[in-house]
Structures are given as C-alpha cells and as structure tokens.
Motif scaffolding. Sequence first.
Motif, PDB file in Angstrom:
ATOM      1  N   LYS A   1       0.836  -7.025  14.221  1.00  0.00           N
ATOM      2  CA  LYS A   1      -0.442  -7.679  14.454  1.00  0.00           C
ATOM      3  C   LYS A   1      -0.615  -8.007  15.919  1.00  0.00           C
ATOM      4  O   LYS A   1      -1.681  -7.809  16.505  1.00  0.00           O
ATOM      5  CB  LYS A   1      -0.539  -8.939  13.599  1.00  0.00           C
TER       6      LYS A   1
ATOM      7  N   ALA B   1      -3.035   1.321   2.846  1.00  0.00           N
ATOM      8  CA  ALA B   1      -4.465   1.338   3.148  1.00  0.00           C
ATOM      9  C   ALA B   1      -4.966   2.709   3.576  1.00  0.00           C
ATOM     10  O   ALA B   1      -6.129   2.843   3.959  1.00  0.00           O
ATOM     11  CB  ALA B   1      -4.782   0.305   4.230  1.00  0.00           C
TER      12      ALA B   1
ATOM     13  N   MET C   1      -4.670  -2.235   9.353  1.00  0.00           N
ATOM     14  CA  MET C   1      -3.856  -2.368   8.142  1.00  0.00           C
ATOM     15  C   MET C   1      -2.971  -1.142   7.936  1.00  0.00           C
ATOM     16  O   MET C   1      -1.807  -1.267   7.526  1.00  0.00           O
ATOM     17  CB  MET C   1      -4.757  -2.584   6.923  1.00  0.00           C
TER      18      MET C   1
ATOM     19  N   LYS D   1      -6.283  -0.625  -5.018  1.00  0.00           N
ATOM     20  CA  LYS D   1      -6.043  -2.053  -4.834  1.00  0.00           C
ATOM     21  C   LYS D   1      -4.669  -2.459  -5.347  1.00  0.00           C
ATOM     22  O   LYS D   1      -3.998  -3.318  -4.765  1.00  0.00           O
ATOM     23  CB  LYS D   1      -7.127  -2.843  -5.555  1.00  0.00           C
TER      24      LYS D   1
ATOM     25  N   GLU E   1       0.002  -5.630  -1.377  1.00  0.00           N
ATOM     26  CA  GLU E   1      -0.726  -6.702  -0.692  1.00  0.00           C
ATOM     27  C   GLU E   1      -1.658  -6.165   0.388  1.00  0.00           C
ATOM     28  O   GLU E   1      -2.793  -6.639   0.537  1.00  0.00           O
ATOM     29  CB  GLU E   1       0.289  -7.685  -0.100  1.00  0.00           C
ATOM     30  N   ILE E   2      -1.192  -5.193   1.165  1.00  0.00           N
ATOM     31  CA  ILE E   2      -2.049  -4.620   2.209  1.00  0.00           C
ATOM     32  C   ILE E   2      -3.231  -3.900   1.571  1.00  0.00           C
ATOM     33  O   ILE E   2      -4.377  -4.028   2.021  1.00  0.00           O
ATOM     34  CB  ILE E   2      -1.250  -3.678   3.118  1.00  0.00           C
TER      35      ILE E   2
ATOM     36  N   ALA F   1      -4.606  -4.558  -1.237  1.00  0.00           N
ATOM     37  CA  ALA F   1      -5.528  -5.564  -1.781  1.00  0.00           C
ATOM     38  C   ALA F   1      -6.438  -6.108  -0.677  1.00  0.00           C
ATOM     39  O   ALA F   1      -7.631  -6.364  -0.903  1.00  0.00           O
ATOM     40  CB  ALA F   1      -4.742  -6.693  -2.442  1.00  0.00           C
ATOM     41  N   ARG F   2      -5.886  -6.310   0.520  1.00  0.00           N
ATOM     42  CA  ARG F   2      -6.716  -6.770   1.641  1.00  0.00           C
ATOM     43  C   ARG F   2      -7.741  -5.708   2.034  1.00  0.00           C
ATOM     44  O   ARG F   2      -8.896  -6.025   2.351  1.00  0.00           O
ATOM     45  CB  ARG F   2      -5.833  -7.114   2.840  1.00  0.00           C
ATOM     46  N   ALA F   3      -7.313  -4.445   2.034  1.00  0.00           N
ATOM     47  CA  ALA F   3      -8.240  -3.361   2.353  1.00  0.00           C
ATOM     48  C   ALA F   3      -9.343  -3.280   1.307  1.00  0.00           C
ATOM     49  O   ALA F   3     -10.523  -3.077   1.638  1.00  0.00           O
ATOM     50  CB  ALA F   3      -7.479  -2.036   2.436  1.00  0.00           C
ATOM     51  N   HIS F   4      -8.977  -3.442   0.054  1.00  0.00           N
ATOM     52  CA  HIS F   4      -9.961  -3.433  -1.042  1.00  0.00           C
ATOM     53  C   HIS F   4     -10.979  -4.554  -0.852  1.00  0.00           C
ATOM     54  O   HIS F   4     -12.194  -4.349  -1.040  1.00  0.00           O
ATOM     55  CB  HIS F   4      -9.231  -3.576  -2.377  1.00  0.00           C
ATOM     56  N   ALA F   5     -10.496  -5.742  -0.472  1.00  0.00           N
ATOM     57  CA  ALA F   5     -11.402  -6.875  -0.273  1.00  0.00           C
ATOM     58  C   ALA F   5     -12.388  -6.602   0.862  1.00  0.00           C
ATOM     59  O   ALA F   5     -13.586  -6.909   0.752  1.00  0.00           O
ATOM     60  CB  ALA F   5     -10.602  -8.143   0.014  1.00  0.00           C
ATOM     61  N   ALA F   6     -11.907  -6.027   1.956  1.00  0.00           N
ATOM     62  CA  ALA F   6     -12.790  -5.695   3.076  1.00  0.00           C
ATOM     63  C   ALA F   6     -13.819  -4.643   2.666  1.00  0.00           C
ATOM     64  O   ALA F   6     -15.008  -4.746   2.993  1.00  0.00           O
ATOM     65  CB  ALA F   6     -11.954  -5.187   4.251  1.00  0.00           C
TER      66      ALA F   6
END
Length: 346
Positions: free
Chosen positions: A3, A111, A140, A323, A327-328, A330-335
Amino acid sequence: MTKSNNVNRRALLRGAGVAALAAPALVGKGIAQGKVTWRVQSHWPKASGSFDDSLGVLATELEARTEGAFKLELFGAGEFAKGPDIYNLIRKGVVPMGTISPSYILDKAQAASFLMGIPGTFRENWEPQHAAKNLGIEDMVNEELIPDGVRMMSEKAYPTELVTSKKIETAEDFAGIKLRSSGTLLDYLAAAGAAPQYIPGSELYQSLSSGVVDGAHWGAAIGAKSMSLWEVCKYHYKPALGFTIDAFIVNEDQLQGLDDDLKTAILDLMEIRFFRRSAEYMHKEAIALTAGVNENGVEVMQFPQEVLDMFASASTNILEEEKAKGEIAARAHAAYTGLMSDLGYV
C-alpha cells in the motif's frame, strides 16, 4: 508495504506529470550514466493494432522523454513466450517487461477478474477506467503481484465484442457455437449456451479459417480489423460483452533498479498513456467498424433478447463467484458493485 509503495507511486506520478508537461525530456543521473534497453514481450501479435498503437507509441514517447536514454525493444506474441506464459517470463526477470490480459493471471491475484472486467456489468468505457485507477482495482491486484516480483499497470480500457461466421438469431443458434474466449468470459459465454475455448492470438486466424471455432472476441472492431477476423466472420455483435483492460507488467526488481529519473519516466508515461489510449481507442473503434461495414461487408447484429437474458444471469453469478475468492476480491466486488449501484445498473 505494498500500500505504501502504491501511495508513493501516485504521489511521485502527480509530481512527475507536471514536470513532464513542462519538459518532455528528462535530464538526470540515469541519462548521464548511459543508456538502458528493456526487452518487452507482448501478448499482441505484431499484426494486432495495439502492437504499434499502444506498445509502439509507448516506446517512441519513452525514448523521446529520456533523450534516448531508455529504449524498449519490442517482441510480438510467441517470440519469447505467449499468452499466460508471459507472466512467469517477467517474474523470473528473463525479460523485464511485457503486456498481458489480466485474464492470464486469475490464479495470481484475487482482483484480476475485476481488472480484466466482469462481463455484462459496465456499459461505458469511462467506468472501467474509473474503477481501475480511482476505485483502486489496479492497486488491489498489485497487493498480490508486487510481493511476487511483478507490477501491473493498466494499459487501456476497451470494449469486447463478438464476431462470428454464423448468424445468431435465437438461443438455439447460440447453443453450442464454438467461440474463442478467455478469462471470465469463458464462463459467461458457456452459461449462455456456447462452447468457448482459449486460443492464443497468434493461432486465432487459422483456427477461425479452418473451422476450429465459429467466432471470437479480440477486443472489438479494431481487433477484428487488425487481425483480419472479418475475412472469415461477417457478423459483428452488439452490445459489447463487456469492457476489459489490457496491461503492462514489469519485473519489480528491475524497475526499482532503474535510476530515479528513468523509473519516473516509464511509470509516469504508462499512467498518462492509459487515459489517452482509452479515449483514442473508442474513436478508432467507430472508424474501424464503419470500414468493416463498407469494405468487408460486415453486418452489425444485435444479440437476441433471450441470449441477453442468459448473459445477465451469468454476470450476476460470476460477480458472486469472484467475490468469494477472498478478502481482496470482496473489496474489489464492493468497489465494482458500488459503482454499478451509483449508476443505476443494479
């Protein structure tokens, strides 16, 4: 650590972009110490429009920006490696740079499918650009790639459209049709009843002309024209299956081994080229499709509604499957779905 690297990169690029507009050439210790030449293994055959218009332009602009100190030696698909094999070539440092589709690294980054583009989701080309760069999908992917020794930079966003040698007027026409595809589009097309398979770009024309497959996607109109697909496939289908992204990949150690001015030059230029090339590509898409209709006798067709309905169902399922990868993912899915919700698509 990743990051931080990405944040530092963006900060570096913001500063470098201002300097680049003021002075296209960079003068610094890297130039003073001598020239650098990187070999670049492309996944595009030399016949592909992107080999010259994407990679060729990048090489020309990088050489000009560094006053000849940083050159790229370009190789077409298969000269060192092709398709999914390119990633390992770069990771091992045999060649410092390449181009790939994110579909080739689905097993490397959770992702990756979101960067490639989930079919049946976005509808305009600015949307995948925004998701990749501003909503963090590219970062990601790099959370997993950089520790593996590779950095990915999005090269352009563009539509993916199907061309076929057979007319599709009903779901029955689509059932079992043999199509060249890749990545999540394999599942997408299969869910709608087709029989997709992966074929490298260097083998695509022969596979179509010999009847191994009845259709393919290689980008959209530009890809079909540059790869001579319309010589065999006269039916060009709308709407787009989705919007996807091609990418540059570089060996992280060799990137960090560059002098600062040369590293800034290539990262800055790839960032700028992504937006310029994506916009330019849509303009050239319109020109290419008009040429296909007028010069090649191409018929622009619409998918039957019953096929579109199957596509919509497949897209929902693919989003949920992606998704669930971690965890990564899932974050990509949310975005991704957050943007789709904001746009009124879901």
